[in-house]
Design a protein around this motif. Structure first.
Motif: not given
Length: 662
Positions: A214-225, A157-174
């Protein structure tokens, strides 16, 4: 309270009551047909084969993480290494070095073994459905099952901090959220790939919830690979040594960690009980009320228990950490490596270094608690543990540090496109009993500050200055490390965000050392429009041409500052790390300018000796834990309580000078 007897034993029965939450939120005991054979074999693996297996697995982790670095898209992943890889057994115990979080537990909770197939890839980020393996929603975890000889033997497994996953503020760190629903998309464990086929409908939903898909797609694809690379390396080991040998090796490697901790690390820590506290400045909602973390270290010859009774309840704001004692055992247990350098910290740590938490504290929060800003708890937990261990070891412990900060800018760039520029920034580490702290270090392993050229090519900002935050390191016989000073000019109207934790509190000094200087931020410093930014802030409006100065705190000092070798102070002043004024006020060292560009200053030995003697005669006794002026004021006012007062400093000036001379 130290206890000088090897007969002292801790009764763990108290932790089996309703006063404490379960130490592990999920448990998967092996009772399959393969287990008796594997259990017998693990005792017969020779040490050479075990070493080869252990370091081959670590190499697989290194290769997987390198693949993420090469293929991910967002800066927080690709440049700042905010991700981790690991290998788990079939029963979800970590074999490789601690990855902080993210195991396969939620996969086993959601899917039976007969539902897990070759070619599957699992994905999740739901903090309340992750079995205490994910701390906040930006951390997506990819899990790939590992098969050999037609049977499931473990997970990569690989986990990582992705740039934005939604929520009330940009960057998803309200910083002011009160429930997890404000913080972004919640993805419970799903089959992201089913026998090699991606779930396109789920993928659409996940990407639709990000401002920067695009950021999220690229990061999760990188995790999978990368996870698939780790999977292949383990399968190659199975073909070389045999599946049974590799799987048995998993469990023997875990046992070896446990044995090393018990036999080599625990003897360095005196038996007894030691209390430590630290404080979050705010939960993000109530700016007047610090949040207390408290722990009691209980040590006997066989184990070390960390009891978090006394920690504040879960908060309305997003500083909650939705974890369990098993995770904290690996998080804090990693510091045992100070006693045994080079060891691999894995699941075996949890059998010797045991953490227990009451339910529904800020460290054991329950649904639907907000948790986006749980990093504050991560770092202050280390502070509380450091304070307790300083008392346990008569001051032979590092000073406090706050070595993760985060700042950023967001808005529309010069072409009208949305942008988010964020950087995880380091700070000064605490001084050590044998050396100064490290300047501008990041707690995240292998993290790098973003190069100026990289930033200016991608975002509408100019980096005007990057350097040391002078005088920020806590004074001591050994000085705390310095924080950063960085000036950034924004070229468009937008917003500045800052996630800063030591803006009014300070990193505490140890064994006579003084506290470091707090951090924060200044908008347009040195101008009539200067604005001082305290605490954590989500969105401060800034105009094109505004300059923001980011200041990160210095680490706590160690030992009596008036004992610091004057030549070391002179060198700090010459290098610009300490000012002339602080050299005199903090260290009692008087310097005179000389007409020599190579030296610039000389120590006035007579004046220094007189000044130091006067200071030592008039000052109060040195403290084991010096928390700095703001904390001291709150203590006097009764707004916070600590257990520090029964522990005066144990600084030995003669031993210090001998160590420096050698």
């Amino acid at each position: 309270m130290a206890i000088d007897t090897d007969q002292f034993m801790i009764d763990e029965s108290r932790y089996g009551t309703s006063d404490y939450a379960p130490r592990r939120k999920a448990d998967f005991q092996r009772d399959d047909a393969d287990w008796p054979r594997i259990e017998t074999l693990k005792g017969n693996i020779d040490s050479v084969t075990l070493d080869v297996l252990e370091w081959a697995l670590e190499a697989a982790i290194d290769e997987g993480e390198a693949a993420v670095e090469r293929t991910a898209v967002s800066t927080i992943i690709r440049e700042q290494h905010d991700y981790r890889a690991s290998i788990n057994t079939l029963d979800c115990n970590s074999v490789t070095r601690v990855s902080w979080a993210a195991t396969a537990d939620p996969i086993r909770n959601y899917f039976s073994l007969d539902q897990i197939n070759p070619g599957d890839v699992f994905l999740y980020n739901d903090i309340h459905e992750s079995s205490a393996t994910i701390g906040h929603l930006p951390d997506f975890c990819v899990v790939v099952p590992i098969f050999s000889d037609a049977r499931l033997i473990g997970f990569a497994q690989i986990f990582g901090h992705c740039n934005d996953v939604g929520g009330v503020v940009a960057g998803s760190w309200p910083l002011t959220s009160t429930t997890v629903f404000e913080e972004g998309i919640q993805c419970p464990p799903i089959k992201f790939y089913d026998r090699g086929q991606r779930n396109e409908e789920a993928w659409k939903i996940i990407l639709r919830n990000s401002r920067y898909p695009d950021d999220l797609r690229g990061d999760i694809d990188a995790f999978v690979g990368a996870a698939r690379i780790i999977q292949r390396r383990v399968e190659e080991l199975c073909r070389r040594y045999g599946t049974d040998v590799v799987e048995a090796g998993f469990y023997r490697i875990i046992e070896r960690c446990e044995e090393i901790v018990r036999e080599e690390a625990l003897p360095h820590i005196p038996n007894g009980e030691y209390v430590g506290e630290d404080f979050l400045e705010t939960d993000g909602i109530d700016l007047e009320k610090p949040v207390k973390l408290m722990l009691t270290v209980r040590k006997d010859p066989d184990k070390l228990i960390v009891d978090f009774a006394g920690t504040d309840p879960q908060t309305p704001g997003p500083v909650n950490w939705v974890m369990d004692g098993r995770h904290y055992s690996k998080w804090l247990g990693g510091f045992v490596k100070a006693q045994v350098p080079g060891m691999i910290v894995n699941e075996g740590m949890t059998n010797v270094f045991k953490c227990y938490l009451p339910p529904r504290t800020v460290l054991s929060a329950e649904y639907p608690a907000a948790g986006a800003d749980r990093m504050d708890c991560m770092l202050r937990m280390i502070g509380a543990y450091t304070a307790a261990m300083a008392k346990a070891t008569n001051g032979q412990m590092v000073g406090d540090a706050q070595c993760i900060q985060l700042y950023g800018f967001f808005g529309k760039d010069l072409d009208g496109k949305d942008f988010l520029y964020r950087e995880i920034f380091g700070a000064g580490s605490g001084a050590r009993p044998f050396a100064d702290g490290t300047d501008t270090v990041d707690l995240v392993p292998e993290s790098k500050n973003l190069p100026t050229e990289f930033i200016e090519q991608r975002f509408p900002v100019l980096v005007r200055r990057v350097g040391m935050f002078q005088d920020s390191g806590g004074p001591g016989a050994f000085r705390g490390g310095l924080g950063y000073l960085k000036d950034v000019e924004i070229l468009v109207d937008g917003h500045f965000l800052t996630v800063s934790y030591r803006t009014i509190f300070s990193c505490f000094g140890v064994n006579g050392g003084m506290a470091g200087r707090s951090g924060g931020a200044l908008v347009n410093p040195g101008t009539p429009q200067e604005q001082h930014i305290l605490y954590k802030r989500e969105a401060i409006p800034v105009k094109a041409g505004d300059v923001v100065r980011i200041l990160t705190p210095g680490g706590g000092g160690w030992g009596d500052p008036l004992a610091r070798v004057p030549e070391m102070v002179r060198l700090d002043v010459q290098r610009g790390l300490v000012s002339l004024g602080r050299a005199r006020d903090d260290y009692g060292v008087v310097l005179q300018m000389v007409d020599d560009p190579a030296r610039r200053y000389e120590v006035d030995e007579a004046e220094t000796e007189t000044l130091r003697a006067d200071r030592k005669a008039s000052r109060p006794p040195l403290k084991m834990i010096n928390r700095g002026p703001h904390a001291e004021q709150l203590i006097r006012e009764g707004r916070i309580t600590v257990s520090d007062f029964d522990y005066p400093a144990q600084f030995d000036e003669a031993a210090y000078l001998e160590a420096v001379a050698s």
